[in-house]
Motif scaffolding. Sequence first.
Motif, PDB file in Angstrom:
ATOM      1  N   TRP A  10      33.679  33.278  43.419  1.00  0.00           N
ATOM      2  CA  TRP A  10      32.279  32.623  44.241  1.00  0.00           C
ATOM      3  C   TRP A  10      31.162  33.300  43.449  1.00  0.00           C
ATOM      4  CZ3 TRP A  10      30.723  34.445  49.494  1.00  0.00           C
ATOM      5  CH2 TRP A  10      29.699  33.732  50.012  1.00  0.00           C
ATOM      6  N   GLN A  11      30.201  32.639  43.274  1.00  0.00           N
ATOM      7  CA  GLN A  11      28.886  33.027  43.400  1.00  0.00           C
ATOM      8  C   GLN A  11      27.785  32.536  44.045  1.00  0.00           C
ATOM      9  OE1 GLN A  11      27.435  33.227  39.104  1.00  0.00           O
ATOM     10  NE2 GLN A  11      25.705  34.405  39.494  1.00  0.00           N
ATOM     11  N   LEU A  19      34.593  38.142  41.471  1.00  0.00           N
ATOM     12  CA  LEU A  19      35.440  37.799  40.293  1.00  0.00           C
ATOM     13  C   LEU A  19      36.908  38.006  40.928  1.00  0.00           C
ATOM     14  CD1 LEU A  19      33.876  39.681  37.557  1.00  0.00           C
ATOM     15  CD2 LEU A  19      33.469  37.334  37.869  1.00  0.00           C
ATOM     16  N   THR A  20      37.954  37.363  40.507  1.00  0.00           N
ATOM     17  CA  THR A  20      39.385  37.655  40.762  1.00  0.00           C
ATOM     18  C   THR A  20      40.233  37.316  39.679  1.00  0.00           C
ATOM     19  OG1 THR A  20      40.953  36.834  42.157  1.00  0.00           O
ATOM     20  CG2 THR A  20      39.788  34.950  41.367  1.00  0.00           C
ATOM     21  N   SER A  21      41.442  38.180  39.703  1.00  0.00           N
ATOM     22  CA  SER A  21      42.430  38.013  38.679  1.00  0.00           C
ATOM     23  C   SER A  21      43.854  37.373  39.239  1.00  0.00           C
ATOM     24  CB  SER A  21      42.929  39.377  38.216  1.00  0.00           C
ATOM     25  OG  SER A  21      43.542  40.030  39.259  1.00  0.00           O
ATOM     26  N   GLY A  22      43.509  37.130  40.558  1.00  0.00           N
ATOM     27  CA  GLY A  22      44.619  36.317  41.240  1.00  0.00           C
ATOM     28  C   GLY A  22      45.248  37.322  42.193  1.00  0.00           C
ATOM     29  N   ALA A  23      45.318  38.692  41.832  1.00  0.00           N
ATOM     30  CA  ALA A  23      45.941  39.470  42.607  1.00  0.00           C
ATOM     31  C   ALA A  23      44.916  40.776  43.184  1.00  0.00           C
ATOM     32  CB  ALA A  23      46.921  40.203  42.119  1.00  0.00           C
ATOM     33  N   ASP A  24      43.654  40.628  42.644  1.00  0.00           N
ATOM     34  CA  ASP A  24      42.709  41.557  42.653  1.00  0.00           C
ATOM     35  C   ASP A  24      41.448  40.997  42.709  1.00  0.00           C
ATOM     36  OD1 ASP A  24      41.497  44.014  43.221  1.00  0.00           O
ATOM     37  OD2 ASP A  24      42.421  45.014  41.133  1.00  0.00           O
ATOM     38  N   THR A  75      33.023  39.244  60.391  1.00  0.00           N
ATOM     39  CA  THR A  75      33.331  37.978  59.390  1.00  0.00           C
ATOM     40  C   THR A  75      32.398  37.539  58.660  1.00  0.00           C
ATOM     41  OG1 THR A  75      35.176  37.348  60.988  1.00  0.00           O
ATOM     42  CG2 THR A  75      34.671  35.833  59.226  1.00  0.00           C
ATOM     43  N   HIS A  76      32.432  37.457  57.278  1.00  0.00           N
ATOM     44  CA  HIS A  76      31.333  37.132  56.332  1.00  0.00           C
ATOM     45  C   HIS A  76      31.329  35.461  55.946  1.00  0.00           C
ATOM     46  CE1 HIS A  76      30.802  41.280  55.290  1.00  0.00           C
ATOM     47  NE2 HIS A  76      32.163  41.437  55.454  1.00  0.00           N
ATOM     48  N   ARG A  77      30.420  35.125  55.480  1.00  0.00           N
ATOM     49  CA  ARG A  77      30.339  33.840  55.461  1.00  0.00           C
ATOM     50  C   ARG A  77      30.940  33.202  54.288  1.00  0.00           C
ATOM     51  NH1 ARG A  77      24.680  34.184  51.322  1.00  0.00           N
ATOM     52  NH2 ARG A  77      25.530  35.715  49.942  1.00  0.00           N
ATOM     53  N   HIS A  98      40.342  39.781  52.436  1.00  0.00           N
ATOM     54  CA  HIS A  98      39.966  38.573  51.618  1.00  0.00           C
ATOM     55  C   HIS A  98      41.010  37.567  51.648  1.00  0.00           C
ATOM     56  CE1 HIS A  98      37.181  36.473  48.904  1.00  0.00           C
ATOM     57  NE2 HIS A  98      37.991  36.750  47.949  1.00  0.00           N
ATOM     58  N   PRO A  99      40.847  36.349  52.438  1.00  0.00           N
ATOM     59  CA  PRO A  99      41.917  35.638  52.283  1.00  0.00           C
ATOM     60  C   PRO A  99      42.704  35.114  51.040  1.00  0.00           C
ATOM     61  CG  PRO A  99      40.525  34.914  54.090  1.00  0.00           C
ATOM     62  CD  PRO A  99      39.783  36.028  53.079  1.00  0.00           C
ATOM     63  N   PRO A 100      42.006  34.788  49.689  1.00  0.00           N
ATOM     64  CA  PRO A 100      42.575  34.439  48.625  1.00  0.00           C
ATOM     65  C   PRO A 100      43.641  35.322  48.117  1.00  0.00           C
ATOM     66  CG  PRO A 100      40.386  33.520  48.647  1.00  0.00           C
ATOM     67  CD  PRO A 100      40.420  34.834  50.091  1.00  0.00           C
ATOM     68  N   ILE A 101      43.318  36.676  48.446  1.00  0.00           N
ATOM     69  CA  ILE A 101      44.216  37.568  47.736  1.00  0.00           C
ATOM     70  C   ILE A 101      44.693  38.653  48.656  1.00  0.00           C
ATOM     71  CG2 ILE A 101      42.753  37.412  45.450  1.00  0.00           C
ATOM     72  CD1 ILE A 101      41.343  40.074  46.179  1.00  0.00           C
TER      73      ILE A 101
END
Length: 104
Positions: A10-11, A19-24, A75-77, A98-101
């Motif tokens: 997300w930017q 940035l994400t690595s999928g697990a971080d 809770t953030h945007r 952070h829900p995705p990870i």
Amino acid sequence: MDFLGFTVEWQPDPDNVYLTSGADNLALHRVPEPRASSGQALDHLGLIVRAASDVDGWATYLEDLGVTIVAKPKTHRDGARSCYIKDPDGNTIQIIHHPPISAA
């Protein structure tokens, strides 16, 4: 960041990129000048927790121990939930769900 295995998650604006690595997760935020009076360039370090309620639990626990709470849980945007504390050396630490990870 492709060479480190990160992709842009997300930017929201030119001064912030997640940035994400999928697990971080690596959050990069442009620091406005001038820097903090401490001269510290690091804005904060984030620690991932598994559930949004864990943010609140850690905040209560740490506050009861006398740890300085810089920002109470919110809770953030982007749907993340976090709080900010100061460690004994004055560094800012974010406790974040952070829900995705967070469940990875």
